[in-house]
Design an enzyme around this catalytic site. Sequence first.
Site, PDB file in Angstrom:
ATOM      1  CB  SER A   1      -0.922   0.072   1.166  1.00  0.00           C
ATOM      2  OG  SER A   1      -0.287  -0.351   2.264  1.00  0.00           O
TER       3      SER A   1
ATOM      4  CG  LEU B   1       6.078   2.763  10.921  1.00  0.00           C
ATOM      5  CD1 LEU B   1       6.496   3.832  10.414  1.00  0.00           C
ATOM      6  CD2 LEU B   1       5.147   3.384  12.160  1.00  0.00           C
TER       7      LEU B   1
ATOM      8  CB  SER C   1      -4.556   1.576  15.701  1.00  0.00           C
ATOM      9  OG  SER C   1      -5.887   2.309  15.557  1.00  0.00           O
TER      10      SER C   1
ATOM     11  CE1 TYR D   1      -4.896  -1.719  11.171  1.00  0.00           C
ATOM     12  CE2 TYR D   1      -6.257  -0.468  12.680  1.00  0.00           C
ATOM     13  CZ  TYR D   1      -5.246  -0.461  12.011  1.00  0.00           C
ATOM     14  OH  TYR D   1      -4.315   0.432  11.936  1.00  0.00           O
TER      15      TYR D   1
ATOM     16  N   GLY E   1     -23.199   2.509  12.350  1.00  0.00           N
ATOM     17  CA  GLY E   1     -21.919   2.137  12.763  1.00  0.00           C
ATOM     18  C   GLY E   1     -20.798   2.994  12.837  1.00  0.00           C
TER      19      GLY E   1
HETATM   20  N1  LIG Z   1      -3.026   6.393   9.116  1.00  0.00           N
HETATM   21  C1  LIG Z   1      -3.569   6.213  10.140  1.00  0.00           C
HETATM   22  O1  LIG Z   1      -4.476   7.213  10.706  1.00  0.00           O
HETATM   23  C2  LIG Z   1      -3.194   5.347  11.256  1.00  0.00           C
HETATM   24  C3  LIG Z   1      -4.039   5.276  12.527  1.00  0.00           C
HETATM   25  C4  LIG Z   1      -3.674   4.162  13.407  1.00  0.00           C
HETATM   26  C5  LIG Z   1      -2.617   3.200  13.117  1.00  0.00           C
HETATM   27  N2  LIG Z   1      -2.038   3.216  11.949  1.00  0.00           N
HETATM   28  C6  LIG Z   1      -0.709   2.265  11.630  1.00  0.00           C
HETATM   29  O2  LIG Z   1       0.248   3.098  11.300  1.00  0.00           O
HETATM   30  C7  LIG Z   1       0.986   2.214  10.484  1.00  0.00           C
HETATM   31  C8  LIG Z   1       1.531   3.042   9.174  1.00  0.00           C
HETATM   32  O3  LIG Z   1       0.165   3.100   8.466  1.00  0.00           O
HETATM   33  P1  LIG Z   1      -0.091   4.406   7.289  1.00  0.00           P
HETATM   34  O4  LIG Z   1      -1.248   5.051   7.255  1.00  0.00           O
HETATM   35  O5  LIG Z   1       1.310   5.053   6.851  1.00  0.00           O
HETATM   36  O6  LIG Z   1      -0.312   3.250   5.873  1.00  0.00           O
HETATM   37  P2  LIG Z   1       0.487   2.941   4.851  1.00  0.00           P
HETATM   38  O7  LIG Z   1      -0.283   1.661   4.188  1.00  0.00           O
HETATM   39  O8  LIG Z   1       0.539   4.325   3.970  1.00  0.00           O
HETATM   40  O9  LIG Z   1       1.697   2.298   5.287  1.00  0.00           O
HETATM   41  C9  LIG Z   1       1.848   0.948   5.464  1.00  0.00           C
HETATM   42  C10 LIG Z   1       3.231   0.458   4.918  1.00  0.00           C
HETATM   43  O10 LIG Z   1       3.471  -0.962   5.095  1.00  0.00           O
HETATM   44  C11 LIG Z   1       3.778  -1.555   3.935  1.00  0.00           C
HETATM   45  N3  LIG Z   1       3.567  -3.058   4.134  1.00  0.00           N
HETATM   46  C12 LIG Z   1       2.494  -3.850   4.396  1.00  0.00           C
HETATM   47  N4  LIG Z   1       2.593  -4.870   4.607  1.00  0.00           N
HETATM   48  C13 LIG Z   1       3.832  -5.178   4.336  1.00  0.00           C
HETATM   49  C14 LIG Z   1       4.749  -6.387   4.623  1.00  0.00           C
HETATM   50  N5  LIG Z   1       4.105  -7.576   4.875  1.00  0.00           N
HETATM   51  N6  LIG Z   1       6.258  -6.251   4.361  1.00  0.00           N
HETATM   52  C15 LIG Z   1       6.566  -5.177   4.080  1.00  0.00           C
HETATM   53  N7  LIG Z   1       5.896  -3.737   3.964  1.00  0.00           N
HETATM   54  C16 LIG Z   1       4.540  -4.024   4.095  1.00  0.00           C
HETATM   55  C17 LIG Z   1       2.977  -0.891   2.900  1.00  0.00           C
HETATM   56  O11 LIG Z   1       3.463  -1.306   1.598  1.00  0.00           O
HETATM   57  C18 LIG Z   1       3.146   0.446   3.121  1.00  0.00           C
HETATM   58  O12 LIG Z   1       4.051   1.122   2.874  1.00  0.00           O
HETATM   59  C19 LIG Z   1       0.165   1.037  10.138  1.00  0.00           C
HETATM   60  O13 LIG Z   1       0.694   0.064  11.345  1.00  0.00           O
HETATM   61  C20 LIG Z   1      -1.199   1.368  10.618  1.00  0.00           C
HETATM   62  O14 LIG Z   1      -1.985   0.356  10.917  1.00  0.00           O
HETATM   63  C21 LIG Z   1      -2.209   4.321  10.939  1.00  0.00           C
END
Ligand SMILES: NC(=O)c1ccc[n+]([C@@H]2O[C@H](COP(=O)([O-])OP(=O)(O)OC[C@H]3O[C@@H](n4cnc5c(N)ncnc54)[C@H](O)[C@@H]3O)[C@@H](O)[C@H]2O)c1
Length: 311
Positions: free
Chosen positions: A36, A79, A123, A147, A276
């Site tokens: 992603s 992350l 989260s 999740y 929801g």
């Molecule tokens: N954006 C938000 O509001 C939010 C809120 C709470 C928690 N989070 C957490 O923060 C973290 C980052 O989220 P984000 O918003 O930057 O999303 P994002 O999708 O931009 O970042 C996640 C990244 O992880 C990589 N990835 C996923 N699975 C992988 C794997 N198996 N091996 C290697 N790379 C992998 C994806 O390619 C992506 O670059 C995540 O853990 C998400 O659950 C985000």
Amino acid sequence: MGKIFVTGAAGFIGSHTTDRLLAEGHEVSGVDNLRSGHRHNLTEALKSPSFRLAEADVAEAGVLDCLVAEFQPEAIIHLAALVSVQESIQDPALNRRLNVTATELVAAAARAHGVRRIVFASSAAIYGDTTDLPISEEAPKRPISPYGEAKLASEGILLAAAAAGGLTVRCHRYFNVFGPRQDPASQYSGVISIFDRRYRDGKPVTIFGDGQQTRDFISVHDVARANVIAATSGGLVSGVANICTGRATSLLDVVAVFASHYPAVPPPTLAPARSGDIVHSLGRPERARAELGFAAEVPVAEALGELIRAG
Ligand SMILES: NC(=O)c1ccc[n+]([C@@H]2O[C@H](COP(=O)([O-])OP(=O)(O)OC[C@H]3O[C@@H](n4cnc5c(N)ncnc54)[C@H](O)[C@@H]3O)[C@@H](O)[C@H]2O)c1
């Protein structure tokens, strides 16, 4: 200056965290399978001799062990995740692999190679739809999706690893993060990046409900700063903390900022509230201040302005 390993480095939060680490003089090794995330998020970072990126799946056995053994980081910022709540409901097995197994592999690699610190992207989803606001870290944990359940399980895995000694774990419970590079095409994308895309395209946004619903929106720059503090500061102990502003922003507040930048775009369309949907969400930010010395600094209107100008 330290060596920091970042999983999910090409993602929204990962790329900003990487940029900040590099700006502060750290050496960074990132891993991402671009599931992603996007390589172009790291355009600036990839110009730095202090940064390298491996394209690999962290949930695959041996990948993390190998990369961590080679780089010998002081800290791992984990992350990488399956970030779509909807996808976690549709494919719980994949959610488990990417959001629980991967965390176990992070803990194992850290233990095997003497990594002293892990910062984990948890989260606010672990709290579920509590109406007892603002939400403190002590609030009941009632996740309402695979999740959220996986994030809670991951906290447990990492804190148990820390309890075994030699490792400090900081779990960051992010609230609604927004800013440049958030992918509006993603199902999980925050409402702000969806609004941003609509206004850019000259189209009115749709608000479900009356627009009075509120969120604790936090700039990605503040979140990246919290990650860097937790990964690089001395004297921290293991624990969990909300990463939030403690300020409620309504959708109408957000729309007002967009409308002021895009006066030609028609006003929002109002649609019935979706069942929801959480009406209000607000975090208590005090623990992060006490334990990390972190407080959000970027006002929402300023961060929205930056996003709108980012193009
Ligand atoms: N954006 C938000 O509001 C939010 C809120 C709470 C928690 N989070 C957490 O923060 C973290 C980052 O989220 P984000 O918003 O930057 O999303 P994002 O999708 O931009 O970042 C996640 C990244 O992880 C990589 N990835 C996923 N699975 C992988 C794997 N198996 N091996 C290697 N790379 C992998 C994806 O390619 C992506 O670059 C995540 O853990 C998400 O659950 C985000």
